[in-house]
Scaffold this active site. Structure first.
Site, mmCIF file in Angstrom:
data_model
loop_
_atom_site.group_PDB
_atom_site.id
_atom_site.type_symbol
_atom_site.label_atom_id
_atom_site.label_comp_id
_atom_site.label_asym_id
_atom_site.label_seq_id
_atom_site.Cartn_x
_atom_site.Cartn_y
_atom_site.Cartn_z
ATOM 1 N N LYS A 34 -16.472 -13.154 -38.302
ATOM 2 C CA LYS A 34 -17.316 -12.295 -39.134
ATOM 3 C C LYS A 34 -17.929 -11.201 -38.261
ATOM 4 O O LYS A 34 -17.902 -11.298 -37.027
ATOM 5 C CB LYS A 34 -18.386 -13.125 -39.838
ATOM 6 C CG LYS A 34 -19.300 -13.864 -38.902
ATOM 7 C CD LYS A 34 -20.176 -14.839 -39.653
ATOM 8 C CE LYS A 34 -21.043 -15.606 -38.690
ATOM 9 N NZ LYS A 34 -22.381 -15.828 -39.163
ATOM 10 N N TYR A 255 -38.203 9.568 -20.924
ATOM 11 C CA TYR A 255 -39.216 9.682 -21.992
ATOM 12 C C TYR A 255 -40.417 8.793 -21.713
ATOM 13 O O TYR A 255 -40.271 7.655 -21.288
ATOM 14 C CB TYR A 255 -38.621 9.238 -23.330
ATOM 15 C CG TYR A 255 -37.678 10.234 -23.960
ATOM 16 C CD1 TYR A 255 -38.088 11.521 -24.282
ATOM 17 C CD2 TYR A 255 -36.375 9.859 -24.269
ATOM 18 C CE1 TYR A 255 -37.225 12.427 -24.877
ATOM 19 C CE2 TYR A 255 -35.499 10.753 -24.870
ATOM 20 C CZ TYR A 255 -35.929 12.041 -25.172
ATOM 21 O OH TYR A 255 -35.072 12.918 -25.759
HETATM 22 C C1 LIG Z 1 -21.678 -21.190 -41.315
HETATM 23 C C2 LIG Z 1 -21.468 -20.816 -39.887
HETATM 24 N N1 LIG Z 1 -20.641 -21.560 -39.123
HETATM 25 C C3 LIG Z 1 -20.406 -21.263 -37.833
HETATM 26 C C4 LIG Z 1 -21.003 -20.173 -37.232
HETATM 27 C C5 LIG Z 1 -20.733 -19.875 -35.777
HETATM 28 O O1 LIG Z 1 -21.896 -20.025 -35.029
HETATM 29 P P1 LIG Z 1 -21.889 -19.757 -33.449
HETATM 30 O O2 LIG Z 1 -21.568 -18.313 -33.281
HETATM 31 O O3 LIG Z 1 -23.258 -20.107 -33.019
HETATM 32 O O4 LIG Z 1 -20.827 -20.638 -32.887
HETATM 33 C C6 LIG Z 1 -21.869 -19.374 -37.975
HETATM 34 C C7 LIG Z 1 -22.536 -18.230 -37.346
HETATM 35 O O5 LIG Z 1 -23.571 -17.771 -37.670
HETATM 36 C C8 LIG Z 1 -22.098 -19.700 -39.336
HETATM 37 O O6 LIG Z 1 -22.918 -18.972 -40.093
#
Ligand SMILES: Cc1ncc(COP(=O)(O)O)c(C=O)c1O
Length: 359
Positions: A34, A255
């Site tokens: 994602k 700045y």
């Molecule tokens: C439902 C879910 N599973 C797995 C993950 C992966 O988490 P991580 O990046 O801490 O391994 C996330 C990340 O936010 C998540 O929302």
């Protein structure tokens, strides 16, 4: 041309995926890609992640992007669909849905025959105390029983609120709830481990693990670095020196004139700033690496520039500076700036050039 560059190291990504396989040899892996593969660029990550069992994304658009790059793996929409209209695309592109509220159950059941025919699983989310998404313990049994009765293949899914702090009391509460539902709904597939949980609780790996941050070679823990976890940084973020100045004791830089030299120093101006995603929060703990050695960032980070103390170095115009990567871990930059590696990786702008280092 400005040469601020994000390098993506495919072999490091593959190495980290293999680390997940080593740690969870009996589970399938849902690689979380994602937010554009945590800012790494999903397109550039796909080949190295080819041996994953599935992908996890937050939105339909992210799933469609994966399909457009030719990914044939199962894809789970970890928040499910946002409205009934998205069911057409779910079926067309063979996407698996998380179900976390009752309306989503109805949306799915309207299309259940096709969904089942395509061999898609449905992921039922347990709200075991994080209180973001999911059905509470009293509700979830009815939902799972109903979906199973309708012929759907269910996966019980849970997410830890504090997996990065193994001793946190909430973890045991969440685990006990999960185990209870798992028993009551047996047989059922189960998934609850993100990166931190993969390291903490081998006994909870179950059918699917869901690594995100560890794939990209950043740490999920505040108190363990990637060397201790045997991970390799996938992203190296660099920029170049575009000016060299010498300043006298008493002169200031940038700045707000937040930095005043206590002695005569040499400074390099590097063409990178918060417009690229380098954090602006003012800290005296920002360092970059030049030729593998750490050098202090001084003064305010501007939109397009930072200043570095290069006293005693033979710094040259156009020299490459590592903002984060092997020598200056993104986790250390994050810690110095009061945030986490996840955020810095995800919030890079599209201004830096992207280069993939092939295997
Ligand atoms: C439902 C879910 N599973 C797995 C993950 C992966 O988490 P991580 O990046 O801490 O391994 C996330 C990340 O936010 C998540 O929302």
């Amino acid at each position: 041309m400005r040469q601020a560059t994000v390098y993506i190291d495919s072999s490091a990504l593959q190495y980290n995926l293999n680390r997940v396989k080593q740690l969870a040899p009996h589970s399938k892996i849902v690689s979380m890609v994602k937010a554009n593969a945590y800012g790494h660029g999903v397109k550039d990550c796909l080949a190295a992640l080819n041996n994953t069992d599935a992908f996890g994304v937050a939105t339909l658009e992210e799933a469609l992007e994966l399909r457009s790059h030719g990914a044939k793996h199962p894809i789970t929409l970890i928040e499910g669909i946002f409205n009934a209209n998205e069911m057409d695309a779910v079926l067309k592109h063979q996407l698996e849905c998380v179900i976390h509220h009752h309306q989503q159950v109805e949306w799915l059941l309207n299309y259940k025959d096709e969904y089942i025919q395509q061999g898609l699983k449905v992921w039922i989310k347990l709200n075991s105390g994080m209180n973001r998404l999911g059905f509470k313990i009293d509700d979830i049994i009815d939902v799972i029983t109903r979906l199973k009765r309708e012929g759907l293949h269910c996966v019980l899914v849970m997410h830890f609120a504090n997996a990065d702090v193994p001793a946190h009391p909430m973890n045991q509460q969440q685990i006990q709830q999960l185990l209870k539902i798992k028993d009551m709904c047996a047989p059922i597939e189960v998934s609850c481990c993100n990166s931190a949980a993969i390291f903490n609780w081998p006994e909870l790996h179950f059918d699917y693990v869901r690594p995100g941050i560890m794939l990209y070679g950043a740490t999920p823990f505040a108190d363990k670095n990637i060397h201790e976890l045997d991970l390799k940084p996938v992203m190296t973020f660099t920029a170049r020196i575009i000016a060299l100045n010498s300043i006298q004791a008493g002169e200031s830089v940038g700045y707000g004139s937040l930095f005043t030299a206590e002695e005569n120093i040499d400074i390099a101006i590097v063409s990178i700033g918060y417009g690229d995603g380098y954090p602006r929060a003012y800290t005296t703990q920002n360092y970059v690496a030049i030729d593998g050695k750490l050098r202090r960032v001084i003064g305010r980070v501007s939109m397009d520039m930072i200043a570095i103390d290069v006293t005693g170095l033979n710094a040259a115009l156009d020299q490459e500076v590592e903002l984060w990567g092997q020598h200056r871990l993104v986790d250390d930059v994050a810690q110095a700036n009061g945030t986490i590696g996840y955020e810095l990786l995800c919030r890079l702008s599209n201004r830096p050039i992207r280069r993939k280092i092939e295997i």
